[in-house]
Motif scaffolding. Structure first.
Motif, PDB file in Angstrom:
ATOM      1  N   ASP A 168     -17.204  14.012 -35.048  1.00 62.06           N
ATOM      2  CA  ASP A 168     -17.058  14.643 -33.580  1.00 62.06           C
ATOM      3  C   ASP A 168     -17.724  16.377 -33.945  1.00 62.06           C
ATOM      4  O   ASP A 168     -17.429  16.807 -35.147  1.00 62.06           O
ATOM      5  N   ASN A 169     -18.312  16.915 -33.374  1.00 58.15           N
ATOM      6  CA  ASN A 169     -18.388  18.293 -33.461  1.00 58.15           C
ATOM      7  C   ASN A 169     -18.837  19.007 -32.118  1.00 58.15           C
ATOM      8  O   ASN A 169     -18.842  18.254 -30.867  1.00 58.15           O
ATOM      9  N   PRO A 170     -18.823  20.269 -32.109  1.00 59.16           N
ATOM     10  CA  PRO A 170     -18.987  21.126 -30.568  1.00 59.16           C
ATOM     11  C   PRO A 170     -20.210  20.484 -29.834  1.00 59.16           C
ATOM     12  O   PRO A 170     -20.039  20.775 -28.542  1.00 59.16           O
ATOM     13  N   LYS A 171     -21.242  20.149 -30.592  1.00 55.48           N
ATOM     14  CA  LYS A 171     -22.399  20.096 -29.745  1.00 55.48           C
ATOM     15  C   LYS A 171     -22.556  18.436 -29.079  1.00 55.48           C
ATOM     16  O   LYS A 171     -23.227  18.300 -28.091  1.00 55.48           O
ATOM     17  N   ARG A 172     -21.558  17.530 -29.519  1.00 57.68           N
ATOM     18  CA  ARG A 172     -21.984  16.306 -29.018  1.00 57.68           C
ATOM     19  C   ARG A 172     -20.938  16.117 -27.632  1.00 57.68           C
ATOM     20  O   ARG A 172     -20.068  16.607 -27.173  1.00 57.68           O
ATOM     21  N   PHE A 173     -21.818  15.306 -26.857  1.00 60.62           N
ATOM     22  CA  PHE A 173     -21.118  15.082 -25.340  1.00 60.62           C
ATOM     23  C   PHE A 173     -20.244  13.908 -25.290  1.00 60.62           C
ATOM     24  O   PHE A 173     -20.422  12.960 -26.036  1.00 60.62           O
ATOM     25  N   TYR A 174     -19.451  14.168 -24.393  1.00 61.86           N
ATOM     26  CA  TYR A 174     -18.491  12.733 -23.841  1.00 61.86           C
ATOM     27  C   TYR A 174     -19.199  12.026 -23.098  1.00 61.86           C
ATOM     28  O   TYR A 174     -18.810  10.680 -22.837  1.00 61.86           O
ATOM     29  N   LEU A 175     -19.849  12.514 -22.201  1.00 61.09           N
ATOM     30  CA  LEU A 175     -20.904  11.715 -21.177  1.00 61.09           C
ATOM     31  C   LEU A 175     -21.969  11.166 -22.092  1.00 61.09           C
ATOM     32  O   LEU A 175     -22.034  11.354 -23.079  1.00 61.09           O
ATOM     33  N   TYR A 176     -22.660  10.093 -21.366  1.00 61.23           N
ATOM     34  CA  TYR A 176     -23.639   9.254 -21.955  1.00 61.23           C
ATOM     35  C   TYR A 176     -25.029  10.175 -22.115  1.00 61.23           C
ATOM     36  O   TYR A 176     -25.954   9.707 -21.438  1.00 61.23           O
ATOM     37  N   SER A 177     -25.072  11.315 -22.709  1.00 62.53           N
ATOM     38  CA  SER A 177     -26.195  12.072 -22.509  1.00 62.53           C
ATOM     39  C   SER A 177     -26.401  12.582 -24.128  1.00 62.53           C
ATOM     40  O   SER A 177     -25.674  12.416 -25.192  1.00 62.53           O
ATOM     41  N   VAL A 178     -27.690  12.909 -24.012  1.00 60.30           N
ATOM     42  CA  VAL A 178     -28.244  13.764 -25.402  1.00 60.30           C
ATOM     43  C   VAL A 178     -29.367  14.857 -24.957  1.00 60.30           C
ATOM     44  O   VAL A 178     -30.004  14.678 -23.879  1.00 60.30           O
ATOM     45  N   LEU A 179     -29.251  15.647 -25.912  1.00 66.23           N
ATOM     46  CA  LEU A 179     -30.402  16.931 -25.669  1.00 66.23           C
ATOM     47  C   LEU A 179     -31.265  16.672 -26.645  1.00 66.23           C
ATOM     48  O   LEU A 179     -31.203  16.080 -27.655  1.00 66.23           O
ATOM     49  N   GLY A 180     -32.570  17.398 -26.275  1.00 61.98           N
ATOM     50  CA  GLY A 180     -33.646  17.489 -27.168  1.00 61.98           C
ATOM     51  C   GLY A 180     -33.454  18.592 -28.282  1.00 61.98           C
ATOM     52  O   GLY A 180     -32.476  19.430 -28.016  1.00 61.98           O
ATOM     53  N   LYS A 181     -33.979  18.342 -29.463  1.00 61.72           N
ATOM     54  CA  LYS A 181     -33.746  19.340 -30.525  1.00 61.72           C
ATOM     55  C   LYS A 181     -34.486  20.751 -30.293  1.00 61.72           C
ATOM     56  O   LYS A 181     -33.987  21.917 -30.507  1.00 61.72           O
ATOM     57  N   GLN A 182     -35.323  20.714 -29.376  1.00 58.48           N
ATOM     58  CA  GLN A 182     -36.195  22.033 -29.280  1.00 58.48           C
ATOM     59  C   GLN A 182     -35.578  22.472 -28.142  1.00 58.48           C
ATOM     60  O   GLN A 182     -35.221  21.989 -27.019  1.00 58.48           O
ATOM     61  N   SER A 183     -35.546  24.060 -28.180  1.00 60.04           N
ATOM     62  CA  SER A 183     -35.067  24.930 -27.360  1.00 60.04           C
ATOM     63  C   SER A 183     -36.144  25.652 -26.642  1.00 60.04           C
ATOM     64  O   SER A 183     -36.940  26.062 -27.440  1.00 60.04           O
ATOM     65  N   PHE A 184     -35.883  26.213 -25.368  1.00 62.64           N
ATOM     66  CA  PHE A 184     -37.132  27.196 -24.839  1.00 62.64           C
ATOM     67  C   PHE A 184     -36.190  28.447 -24.219  1.00 62.64           C
ATOM     68  O   PHE A 184     -35.419  27.902 -23.325  1.00 62.64           O
ATOM     69  N   SER A 185     -36.428  29.440 -24.509  1.00 62.46           N
ATOM     70  CA  SER A 185     -36.083  30.865 -23.658  1.00 62.46           C
ATOM     71  C   SER A 185     -37.245  31.581 -23.061  1.00 62.46           C
ATOM     72  O   SER A 185     -36.732  32.654 -22.830  1.00 62.46           O
ATOM     73  N   SER A 186     -38.343  31.275 -23.051  1.00 64.18           N
ATOM     74  CA  SER A 186     -39.501  32.020 -22.314  1.00 64.18           C
ATOM     75  C   SER A 186     -40.616  31.177 -22.189  1.00 64.18           C
ATOM     76  O   SER A 186     -40.441  29.691 -22.655  1.00 64.18           O
ATOM     77  N   GLY A 187     -41.531  31.456 -21.580  1.00 62.57           N
ATOM     78  CA  GLY A 187     -42.839  30.737 -21.369  1.00 62.57           C
ATOM     79  C   GLY A 187     -42.599  29.554 -20.361  1.00 62.57           C
ATOM     80  O   GLY A 187     -41.575  29.432 -19.680  1.00 62.57           O
ATOM     81  N   ARG A 188     -43.572  28.550 -20.858  1.00 64.31           N
ATOM     82  CA  ARG A 188     -43.603  27.224 -20.225  1.00 64.31           C
ATOM     83  C   ARG A 188     -43.583  26.197 -21.113  1.00 64.31           C
ATOM     84  O   ARG A 188     -44.487  26.160 -22.054  1.00 64.31           O
ATOM     85  N   PHE A 189     -42.954  25.036 -20.553  1.00 64.17           N
ATOM     86  CA  PHE A 189     -43.076  23.889 -21.178  1.00 64.17           C
ATOM     87  C   PHE A 189     -43.047  22.597 -20.259  1.00 64.17           C
ATOM     88  O   PHE A 189     -42.496  22.843 -19.430  1.00 64.17           O
ATOM     89  N   TYR A 190     -43.435  21.253 -20.958  1.00 63.75           N
ATOM     90  CA  TYR A 190     -43.561  20.273 -20.272  1.00 63.75           C
ATOM     91  C   TYR A 190     -43.626  19.013 -21.362  1.00 63.75           C
ATOM     92  O   TYR A 190     -43.746  19.193 -22.370  1.00 63.75           O
ATOM     93  N   TYR A 191     -42.892  17.890 -20.634  1.00 63.72           N
ATOM     94  CA  TYR A 191     -42.677  16.650 -21.344  1.00 63.72           C
ATOM     95  C   TYR A 191     -42.600  15.658 -20.463  1.00 63.72           C
ATOM     96  O   TYR A 191     -42.293  15.517 -19.334  1.00 63.72           O
ATOM     97  N   GLU A 192     -42.911  14.306 -20.902  1.00 68.96           N
ATOM     98  CA  GLU A 192     -43.005  12.995 -19.922  1.00 68.96           C
ATOM     99  C   GLU A 192     -41.981  12.278 -20.606  1.00 68.96           C
ATOM    100  O   GLU A 192     -41.646  11.876 -21.929  1.00 68.96           O
ATOM    101  N   VAL A 193     -41.395  11.260 -19.809  1.00 67.21           N
ATOM    102  CA  VAL A 193     -40.400  10.246 -20.359  1.00 67.21           C
ATOM    103  C   VAL A 193     -40.953   9.128 -19.360  1.00 67.21           C
ATOM    104  O   VAL A 193     -40.779   9.117 -18.443  1.00 67.21           O
ATOM    105  N   GLN A 194     -41.006   7.919 -20.301  1.00 69.46           N
ATOM    106  CA  GLN A 194     -41.214   6.654 -19.692  1.00 69.46           C
ATOM    107  C   GLN A 194     -39.842   5.949 -19.210  1.00 69.46           C
ATOM    108  O   GLN A 194     -38.827   5.928 -20.100  1.00 69.46           O
ATOM    109  N   VAL A 195     -39.742   5.673 -17.702  1.00 70.49           N
ATOM    110  CA  VAL A 195     -38.349   5.012 -17.364  1.00 70.49           C
ATOM    111  C   VAL A 195     -38.710   3.572 -16.701  1.00 70.49           C
ATOM    112  O   VAL A 195     -37.849   3.211 -16.089  1.00 70.49           O
ATOM    113  N   LYS A 196     -39.832   3.064 -17.037  1.00 69.23           N
ATOM    114  CA  LYS A 196     -40.094   1.690 -16.870  1.00 69.23           C
ATOM    115  C   LYS A 196     -39.169   0.950 -17.255  1.00 69.23           C
ATOM    116  O   LYS A 196     -38.849   0.822 -18.354  1.00 69.23           O
ATOM    117  N   GLY A 197     -38.788   0.060 -16.018  1.00 69.91           N
ATOM    118  CA  GLY A 197     -37.864  -1.138 -16.541  1.00 69.91           C
ATOM    119  C   GLY A 197     -36.399  -0.676 -16.575  1.00 69.91           C
ATOM    120  O   GLY A 197     -35.397  -1.572 -16.580  1.00 69.91           O
TER     121      GLY A 197
END
Length: 546
Positions: free
Chosen positions: A398-427
């Protein structure tokens, strides 16, 4: 005077002490001439007052007065020599890039040193007096340079050997006793060393600026290339869409013409039937008219009375006065135009969204999942690109970063500019995607996903419903079931948008958001639902442009 001076040799204008052209020449009683400074210095350092040339002694030091004639002649000679030497030096320097001796009269040789007192450059031979004569040894010698006059004070005609820090300018010794008397004065070499050290820092900064600009040029070139690729894709897509639209318009026009033609043909046949009936009736009526005329001229009373009933027009004769031909086709045109407008609107809207998708895809980033934030039930692939729910709870620290919900974050963080990513949800039958701020609550078993709580997400629930999690759920109605979802964030504009990539459609946008800390990509694959939702969420390594 000019002609006479041109006949005089260089030796006649050289001081026998400094071996240079006279400066303030004086004549002593024996008749020999010297620079006033040279003879004065000679008598100052010698016990006997005598002539350095003929050794004639004087009982007392003679009073010295500048010989104006010799001074004028020496000045003219010096000027003529300087012009000649300058011309020759410039020509030679233009050819060789070297500084030449100012004393050599025939073939000028390369200068070894320049004297800031004499304002002349000397080869090895003519430099010898400066190394031998005591009065010349105190002169300031430097590496050979051109334009020595720029290194002498124009006011006092003395070498610029000092630097005034108050006025930030080079000065001579006399300047420090007059116009710069109370100023901060340092030796030229001291200021030189200080400025040289600063030059090193400036040079480093300039190199950094050069590097930054080169990187910027590279960035701009890459942006232009990316813009060209995007322009080509959008152009190709636009051509395809507009070609389809043109075909649709042409098809609609053909259908409209066929409809109008068909209606006209029907009307024409109908009218032809009416005309035929009318012509038959006219023929019958003309026959009766003839009979009536004949009967009207008869004198036979009985015949008229017996024929009259049969000549009266039949009661069943049709009244044709209300028959009209309707030639209006506005309804058909209006219907066709309305259908075409609807088609064009759909296609243009799709094209605009497609262009928008292509634009935001320029800001695609490589996103990987952070194992330290994943809930104990979530299974992450080794490459950090997939996440699914596991029935067995994993034994994870256990650590302060870990979720109790069924959740997970990306490693990358963003505090300016613009960013985009895609996720496949098929099925999948349920999922949640979006972004979350760094300080979100990760430990509660139930958390309302909303911008107020630091989440900007959309989800598909088990009831096959799509919602924007905005505090109160906003029902979404995508025209098709998304297979691949694109997430775009503009930090400065406060915008989070979700796209159905395959349908080239906007799913939902959060606008007017106020971001004040780091944002992380957010993923929730939801529970397995007895294996119905076991398909993992998959981060697309690169977006597709097809």
């Amino acid at each position: 005077m000019a002609a006479a001076s041109s006949l005089l040799s260089e030796d006649q204008f050289l001081c026998s002490i400094c071996l240079d052209v006279f400066t303030d020449p004086v004549t002593i009683p024996c008749g020999h001439n010297f620079c006033k400074t040279c003879i004065t210095h000679h008598w100052n350092i010698n016990v006997k007052t005598q002539c350095p040339v003929c050794n004639k002694q004087f009982d007392r030091r003679p009073e010295l007065h500048v010989n104006t004639f010799i001074s004028e002649m020496a000045a003219r000679f010096r000027q003529s020599v300087k012009i000649k030497a300058s011309s020759s030096s410039q020509q030679h320097q233009a050819d060789t890039g070297e500084v030449l001796c100012d004393v050599c009269t025939e073939t000028q040789t390369k200068a070894l040193k320049s004297c800031l007192v004499c304002l002349a450059s000397y080869c090895e031979t003519h430099l010898e007096p400066h190394q031998r004569v005591t009065g010349l040894k105190i002169h300031t010698l430097i590496d050979p340079v051109e334009n020595l006059e720029t290194r002498v004070c124009k006011k006092h005609e003395r070498p610029l050997e000092l630097f005034c820090k108050t006025d930030q300018m080079c000065v001579c010794q006399f300047c420090t006793e007059s116009s710069h008397k109370l100023h901060q004065i340092v030796p030229l070499i001291e200021e030189y060393e200080g400025k040289k050290a600063k030059l090193g820092k400036i040079e480093a900064k300039v190199q950094q600026m050069i590097q930054e600009r080169r990187l910027k040029i590279q960035e701009l070139k890459q942006s232009v290339e990316l813009s060209k690729e995007t322009a080509d894709r959008v152009t190709a897509s636009s051509v395809q869409v507009f070609t389809a639209l043109i075909q649709s318009v042409e098809g609609s026009l053909v259908e409209l013409i066929e409809t109008i033609t068909e209606r006209h043909n029907t009307t024409e046949k109908h009218v032809e039937g009416f005309i035929k009936e009318l012509e038959e009736e006219i023929s019958e009526l003309m026959k009766r008219s003839t009979e009536l005329k004949q009967l009207s001229h008869t004198k036979d009373h009985l015949l008229l009375l017996q024929s009259f009933p049969s000549l009266i027009p039949a009661q069943h004769t049709k009244d044709r006065t209300e028959v009209r031909v309707h030639s209006s086709y506005e309804g058909a045109v209006r219907t066709a135009v309305s259908q075409l407008e609807e088609t064009l609107s759909k296609e243009l809207k799709k094209l605009c969204v497609d262009v928008e998708v292509k634009r935001v895809q320029q800001f695609a980033v490589d996103v990987t999942l952070d194992h330290e934030t994943a809930n104990h039930h979530l299974i992450l692939s080794d490459d950090g690109k997939q996440v699914s729910y596991g029935d067995m709870k994993q034994n994870l620290p256990d650590n302060p970063k870990r979720f109790y919900l069924y959740s997970v974050l990306g490693k990358q963080s963003f505090s300016s500019g613009r960013f985009y990513y895609e996720v496949q949800v098929k099925g999948k039958t349920a999922w949640t995607l979006g972004v979350a701020r760094e300080s979100v609550n990760r430990k509660d078993t139930f958390i309302t996903l909303s911008p107020t709580n630091g989440y900007w997400t959309v989800c598909m629930s088990k009831r096959n419903q799509y919602e924007a999690c905005a505090g109160r759920s906003i029902r979404l109605s995508p025209k098709s079931k998304p297979q691949r979802v694109g997430v775009f964030v503009d930090y400065a504009e406060g915008l989070v948008s979700f796209y159905d990539i395959d349908a080239a459609a906007l799913i939902y946008s959060f606008t007017g958001c106020r971001f004040t800390e780091k944002l992380y990509p957010y993923f929730n694959p939801w529970h397995n639902s007895d294996g119905k939702n076991s398909t993992p969420l998959t981060i697309c390594s690169s977006y597709h442009s097809d």
